[in-house]
Write a protein that holds these residues in place. Structure first.
Motif, PDB file in Angstrom:
ATOM      1  N   UNK A   1       1.428 -16.242   4.552  1.00 49.86           N
ATOM      2  CA  UNK A   1       0.605 -15.098   4.959  1.00 49.86           C
ATOM      3  C   UNK A   1       1.088 -13.826   4.266  1.00 49.86           C
ATOM      4  N   UNK A   2       2.412 -13.656   4.159  1.00 48.64           N
ATOM      5  CA  UNK A   2       2.948 -12.486   3.455  1.00 48.64           C
ATOM      6  C   UNK A   2       2.514 -12.508   1.986  1.00 48.64           C
ATOM      7  N   UNK A   3       2.516 -13.701   1.398  1.00 48.79           N
ATOM      8  CA  UNK A   3       2.094 -13.850   0.007  1.00 48.79           C
ATOM      9  C   UNK A   3       0.606 -13.550  -0.136  1.00 48.79           C
ATOM     10  N   UNK A   4      -0.193 -14.025   0.805  1.00 49.93           N
ATOM     11  CA  UNK A   4      -1.642 -13.835   0.765  1.00 49.93           C
ATOM     12  C   UNK A   4      -2.021 -12.357   0.862  1.00 49.93           C
ATOM     13  N   UNK A   5      -1.318 -11.616   1.708  1.00 57.77           N
ATOM     14  CA  UNK A   5      -1.627 -10.188   1.865  1.00 57.77           C
ATOM     15  C   UNK A   5      -1.168  -9.369   0.663  1.00 57.77           C
ATOM     16  N   UNK A   6      -0.156  -9.858  -0.056  1.00 54.76           N
ATOM     17  CA  UNK A   6       0.367  -9.133  -1.212  1.00 54.76           C
ATOM     18  C   UNK A   6       1.208  -7.929  -0.837  1.00 54.76           C
ATOM     19  N   UNK A   7       1.465  -7.739   0.451  1.00 57.36           N
ATOM     20  CA  UNK A   7       2.169  -6.537   0.910  1.00 57.36           C
ATOM     21  C   UNK A   7       3.604  -6.480   0.414  1.00 57.36           C
ATOM     22  N   UNK A   8       4.346  -7.575   0.598  1.00 57.72           N
ATOM     23  CA  UNK A   8       5.753  -7.586   0.206  1.00 57.72           C
ATOM     24  C   UNK A   8       5.896  -7.481  -1.307  1.00 57.72           C
ATOM     25  N   UNK A   9       5.077  -8.235  -2.037  1.00 61.34           N
ATOM     26  CA  UNK A   9       5.152  -8.220  -3.502  1.00 61.34           C
ATOM     27  C   UNK A   9       4.805  -6.840  -4.066  1.00 61.34           C
ATOM     28  N   UNK A  10       3.769  -6.229  -3.539  1.00 60.94           N
ATOM     29  CA  UNK A  10       3.370  -4.899  -4.016  1.00 60.94           C
ATOM     30  C   UNK A  10       4.436  -3.859  -3.693  1.00 60.94           C
ATOM     31  N   UNK A  11       5.030  -3.969  -2.513  1.00 58.64           N
ATOM     32  CA  UNK A  11       6.087  -3.028  -2.131  1.00 58.64           C
ATOM     33  C   UNK A  11       7.278  -3.128  -3.077  1.00 58.64           C
ATOM     34  N   UNK A  12       7.635  -4.367  -3.454  1.00 55.99           N
ATOM     35  CA  UNK A  12       8.739  -4.564  -4.391  1.00 55.99           C
ATOM     36  C   UNK A  12       8.420  -3.949  -5.752  1.00 55.99           C
TER      37      UNK A  12
END
Length: 504
Positions: A100-111
């Protein structure tokens, strides 16, 4: 035959996968049960074996039926052995959460945002990225996905005048410094503690201190190397590829790195999940017997009419959480993240199932490895093996014992780099052995984490090492030359931590 054509009949050795290794161990233990005499220990009130009470009993050789039933019993449990199903379910649901974290892209974009924002300050950028990698390593055992972070960081690292080795070091040493000091990593500390029969919060104080120290050391080591490469680029082992690397990993200037309000909400959920996990797993009353505030709060809910009906009367208080509670937490947070992103119900469920499916192989490792203990206990040879170890390793002074145990665990971890497989295959024996040696079981769990983190920094069976070096076109031999002194130094620091821990 041309020079480029591989020789026929010549096969390159390939390390068997974890399943083959573990099933081979089950078969080997079954064979041992025909030759090793059965044994037993007298037990204390807590069910722990009492040193010096070993005696021989009638053996029970294990056959084919027992071998094939071992993983099934390992999953479902028996009267003598707890089932691994709670651990496996937690792993599956944790996979759903990460998907789910991967699907939202939130963690990746924040990094990516953090990387681009600090690209003009080399030392600060390296420190921030290492801290992030260490954070992911200590919380959820970041490992296989390391290649994703490498590809994310390397364009900016190259643009700073550094080399691909710096990017590899940030990902490999950063994530594994976190794994080495796993605080609440459910795939390492959680599983190992469960098998050892202790709370995942036992020994957390030492592991938190280790996390700070080892992360700081890795930051210092990488910055020293970065300064050297910045001043003398020709000293980099990858200097010959400098122009090719800049072409292969260009900086994307027009990429949209804005976080939407919903993605910010998901990031908050990501952080909150691990914060709750830490608070829930720490055994507060074992730290201070007077810290009963969570039990008192739950008791208050149980006698308050409206809250009792709405929230329930069987709530597990913080400090007493185990795999069922952790599984519930990550499931709820996965669903909540999907709701925050306003995904349709079908997409949320599909993401949940897809994430769980991605970790089925990991979840199946646990009962297979637990099957080793099933066969050993069924053959009545566990006490005999413990007695043999008790007569040798446990005779060592505690300081010598923990260092020898770290060396042994490191060698085994190089062969079984799976955190779940390594814990399930060894922790049952090592936890009991540590008790005989007068060493706290929580320290043995920490030794397991240390060895696993060190092995994954350099072992050829480490996925993060092999994928990152391959993507950077760096030979494994060159990585070993660079990493070996670092791993050796970190090993010595581990020995200092263990020495202090057993002397306190």
């Amino acid at each position: 035959m041309s020079d480029n054509e591989p020789e026929k009949g010549k096969k390159k050795f390939k390390m068997p996968n974890t399943y083959v290794i573990l099933f081979g161990v089950i078969c080997f233990i079954a064979v041992l049960s025909w030759f090793v005499p059965g044994g037993a220990y007298e037990l204390n009130a807590n069910g722990d074996a009492i040193s010096g009470t070993y005696h021989i009993v009638e053996s029970n050789p294990q056959g084919l039926w027992d071998v094939f039933m071992a993983p099934i019993t390992g999953m479902l449990g028996s009267g003598a052995i707890s089932g691994a199903i709670a651990i496996s379910l937690t792993i599956l649901l944790f996979g759903s959460f990460l998907e789910m974290m991967e699907e939202t892209g939130a963690v990746k974009t924040a990094l990516k945002r953090i990387t681009m924002k600090n690209q003009n300050n080399m030392h600060l950028l390296i420190a921030i990225l290492v801290c992030l990698m260490s954070f992911l390593g200590t919380l959820e055992g970041a490992y296989e996905e390391g290649i994703v972070y490498f590809l994310m960081f390397v364009p900016v690292i190259l643009a700073l005048g550094l080399d691909t080795v710096v990017a590899i070091m940030i990902v490999v040493l950063g994530t594994q410094a976190g794994c080495l000091a796993s605080t609440v990593n459910p795939f390492a500390t959680g599983i190992a503690s469960g098998i050892a029969g202790i709370s995942a919060g036992d020994g957390m104080g030492m592991r938190v201190l280790m996390l700070v120290v080892f992360t700081g050391l890795v930051i210092f080591i990488i910055n020293r190397y970065a300064d050297k490469v910045k001043a003398h680029p020709e000293k980099s082992v990858q200097f010959f590829r400098r122009k090719l690397d800049l072409i292969e990993f260009p900086v994307s200037a027009d990429e949209n790195l804005e976080l939407s309000g919903r993605q910010k909400g998901v990031l908050a959920i990501f952080v909150l999940t691990f914060a709750i996990m830490v608070v829930g797993c720490v055994p507060w009353t074992s730290i201070n017997p007077d810290w009963t505030f969570f039990e008192q709060f739950v008791s208050w809910i149980g006698v308050t009419p409206v809250l009792r009906e709405v929230l329930g009367s069987d709530i597990t208080p913080f400090g007493s959480w185990y795999f069922p509670e952790i599984a519930m937490l990550v499931m709820v947070m996965t669903l909540l993240a999907g709701i925050v992103m306003r995904y349709k119900a079908d997409k949320i469920i599909d993401t949940l199932i897809k994430g769980a499916a991605g970790l089925v192989s990991t979840a199946f490792v646990v009962p297979l490895a637990r099957g080793i203990q099933v066969v050993m206990d069924g053959g009545q040879i566990t006490p005999t093996i413990l007695h043999m170890c008790e007569s040798t390793l446990s005779a060592l002074p505690p300081v010598a014992f923990v260092i020898v145990a770290l060396i042994c665990y490191f060698l085994i971890a190089c062969l079984i780099p799976s955190s779940t497989g390594l814990a399930a295959a060894t922790m049952g024996i090592m936890a009991a052995l540590s008790q005989f040696a007068g060493v706290d079981v929580a320290i043995m769990v920490t030794i397991y984490c240390m060895a696993l983190g060190l092995a994954k920094m350099i072992s050829p069976t480490s996925i993060v090492v092999m994928t990152c070096t391959s993507a950077a076109h760096m030979s494994y031999g060159d990585w070993v030359k660079r990493a070996a002194p670092i791993v050796g130094f970190l090993f010595l620091v581990c020995c200092v931590f263990l020495t202090v821990a057993v002397m306190l």
